[in-house]
Scaffold this motif. Structure first.
Motif, PDB file in Angstrom:
ATOM      1  N   VAL A   1      -9.301  -9.276 -10.942  1.00 49.54           N
ATOM      2  CA  VAL A   1      -9.915  -9.722  -9.685  1.00 49.54           C
ATOM      3  C   VAL A   1     -11.175  -8.893  -9.465  1.00 49.54           C
ATOM      4  O   VAL A   1     -11.113  -7.665  -9.361  1.00 49.54           O
TER       5      VAL A   1
ATOM      6  N   ASN B   1       0.846  -1.191   0.000  1.00 44.29           N
ATOM      7  CA  ASN B   1       0.000   0.000   0.000  1.00 44.29           C
ATOM      8  C   ASN B   1       0.883   1.244   0.000  1.00 44.29           C
ATOM      9  O   ASN B   1       1.620   1.489   0.945  1.00 44.29           O
TER      10      ASN B   1
ATOM     11  N   LEU C   1      -9.869 -15.644  -4.545  1.00 40.25           N
ATOM     12  CA  LEU C   1      -8.823 -14.951  -3.794  1.00 40.25           C
ATOM     13  C   LEU C   1      -9.411 -14.516  -2.455  1.00 40.25           C
ATOM     14  O   LEU C   1     -10.559 -14.067  -2.391  1.00 40.25           O
TER      15      LEU C   1
ATOM     16  N   MET D   1     -13.918  -8.264  -6.845  1.00 39.14           N
ATOM     17  CA  MET D   1     -14.268  -8.500  -5.435  1.00 39.14           C
ATOM     18  C   MET D   1     -15.737  -8.183  -5.196  1.00 39.14           C
ATOM     19  O   MET D   1     -16.311  -7.323  -5.874  1.00 39.14           O
TER      20      MET D   1
ATOM     21  N   VAL E   1     -11.492  -3.701  -6.145  1.00 42.12           N
ATOM     22  CA  VAL E   1     -12.340  -4.100  -5.014  1.00 42.12           C
ATOM     23  C   VAL E   1     -13.826  -3.904  -5.323  1.00 42.12           C
ATOM     24  O   VAL E   1     -14.673  -4.505  -4.664  1.00 42.12           O
TER      25      VAL E   1
ATOM     26  N   LYS F   1      -7.264  -7.856   9.093  1.00 43.89           N
ATOM     27  CA  LYS F   1      -8.523  -7.113   9.141  1.00 43.89           C
ATOM     28  C   LYS F   1      -9.106  -7.121  10.541  1.00 43.89           C
ATOM     29  O   LYS F   1      -8.810  -7.970  11.371  1.00 43.89           O
TER      30      LYS F   1
HETATM   31  N1  PMM Z   1      -8.790  -5.668   0.876  1.00 44.08           N
HETATM   32  C1  PMM Z   1      -8.239  -4.446   0.863  1.00 44.08           C
HETATM   33  C2  PMM Z   1      -7.725  -3.885  -0.315  1.00 44.08           C
HETATM   34  N2  PMM Z   1      -7.766  -4.569  -1.477  1.00 44.08           N
HETATM   35  N3  PMM Z   1      -8.353  -6.503  -2.668  1.00 44.08           N
HETATM   36  C3  PMM Z   1      -8.904  -7.720  -2.702  1.00 44.08           C
HETATM   37  N4  PMM Z   1      -8.962  -8.394  -3.867  1.00 44.08           N
HETATM   38  N5  PMM Z   1      -9.426  -8.308  -1.584  1.00 44.08           N
HETATM   39  C4  PMM Z   1      -9.417  -7.680  -0.382  1.00 44.08           C
HETATM   40  O1  PMM Z   1      -9.930  -8.251   0.599  1.00 44.08           O
HETATM   41  C5  PMM Z   1      -8.846  -6.374  -0.306  1.00 44.08           C
HETATM   42  C6  PMM Z   1      -8.312  -5.816  -1.494  1.00 44.08           C
HETATM   43  C7  PMM Z   1      -8.168  -3.670   2.144  1.00 44.08           C
HETATM   44  O2  PMM Z   1      -7.080  -4.089   2.899  1.00 44.08           O
HETATM   45  P1  PMM Z   1      -5.659  -3.313   2.957  1.00 44.08           P
HETATM   46  O3  PMM Z   1      -5.922  -1.905   3.450  1.00 44.08           O
HETATM   47  O4  PMM Z   1      -4.842  -4.096   3.900  1.00 44.08           O
HETATM   48  O5  PMM Z   1      -5.031  -3.276   1.600  1.00 44.08           O
END
Ligand code: PMM
Length: 280
Positions: free
Chosen positions: A141, A26, A219, A143, A120, A225
């Motif tokens: 991906v 990140n 995935l 989500m 996401v 979390k």
């Molecule tokens: N969670 C976060 C960000 N991106 N992408 C996918 N595919 N799945 C997730 O569960 C997901 C994601 C939030 O978590 P972070 O702040 O640790 O990145």
């Protein structure tokens, strides 16, 4: 010892292969567990290289926090954060996924070497996203998502959680395919923590095989979390959630997951090594 065990095995059981590890990078000042740590270019690149060396086969680069309550980041700012990192890691030979809800960021990331788009919102946030996914031909991906992070937890209301999440993911698949995305490019993710409370997260994790029956790779992103905090002392930090995350990775492997998205790659690699050694 491990190699002896491997050598007497005739073949791996059909259907269960070791999940890929997607390492989280990140590049944000405010992500919930690593916000601010990899803001600077050199630190971000080094962390990406370290995650790959620790066993991540994909590095997921994101420039916009999606933690509950987070506000959107202007797309120009997101791109300034992520594109140099995507480019440098790709040039280094690392497989990079771009974690974005913005079609223009996904396209720009594809142009500098990303091999996967991790949205996401599954293409719901930006109507141009499915076209970018189709035209770039990148892995995508999708989500499970019900709305922007600012108020998504109000949307954690389901008639039947598993059935609703399954149906909503199937709708994403249908739209992606109609837009021209190749089915073999699609990965689905139940969106742990996105419009779900703690019980709902556990329920989805307990039912991963039912999500797998949609017919696409799954995935899982449970790493650090908040729902994991309920298992730990009150003063525990997000990083203290890594052992629980690693256990989830092994259980996700057992449930047939295609991949796990984690911060602590070494911990998840160890858990997957144990899982793999225990395969009949
Ligand atoms: N969670 C976060 C960000 N991106 N992408 C996918 N595919 N799945 C997730 O569960 C997901 C994601 C939030 O978590 P972070 O702040 O640790 O990145």
């Amino acid at each position: 010892m491990a190699s002896e065990l491997v050598s007497i095995r005739p073949h791996r059981p059909a259907g269960l292969s070791r999940p890929r590890i997607m390492g989280i990078l990140n590049v944000t000042p405010d992500s919930f567990s690593d916000g601010g740590k990899y803001n600077n270019f050199d630190d971000a690149i080094q962390h990406g290289i370290d995650l790959a060396a620790a066993g991540a086969s994909i590095i997921d680069v994101g420039g916009e926090s999606t933690r509950p309550g987070a506000e959107r980041v202007p797309v120009e700012q997101e791109q300034l954060r992520v594109l140099p990192v995507v480019k440098a890691l790709s040039e280094y030979g690392i497989s990079v996924s771009i974690d974005t809800m913005n079609a223009s960021t996904a396209l720009a990331a594809a142009e500098v070497g990303a091999m996967m788009i991790n949205d996401v919102s599954g293409g719901l946030s930006d109507e141009g996203m499915t076209r970018v996914a189709a035209e770039t031909g990148l892995h995508f991906v999708a989500m499970h998502w019900r709305g922007q992070s600012a108020d998504m937890q109000k949307k954690a209301v389901y008639k039947n959680l598993l059935r609703d999440v399954r149906e909503e993911l199937k709708n994403r698949v249908a739209e992606l395919i109609v837009s021209g995305v190749r089915p073999d490019r699609i990965v689905l993710d139940p969106g742990i923590g996105f419009a779900k409370d703690g019980d709902q997260n556990w329920q989805l994790l307990a039912n991963l095989p039912a999500l797998g029956t949609i017919g696409y790779p799954i995935l899982i992103g449970a790493s650090r979390k908040k729902f994991l905090a309920a298992l730990l002392p009150d003063d525990a930090e997000p990083v203290d959630r890594d052992p629980a995350t690693a256990v989830i990775s092994a259980l996700a492997a057992q449930a047939g997951a295609w991949g796990v998205r984690v911060h602590d790659v070494a911990g998840t690699k160890a858990a997957l090594d144990v899982w793999e050694a225990m395969q009949p």
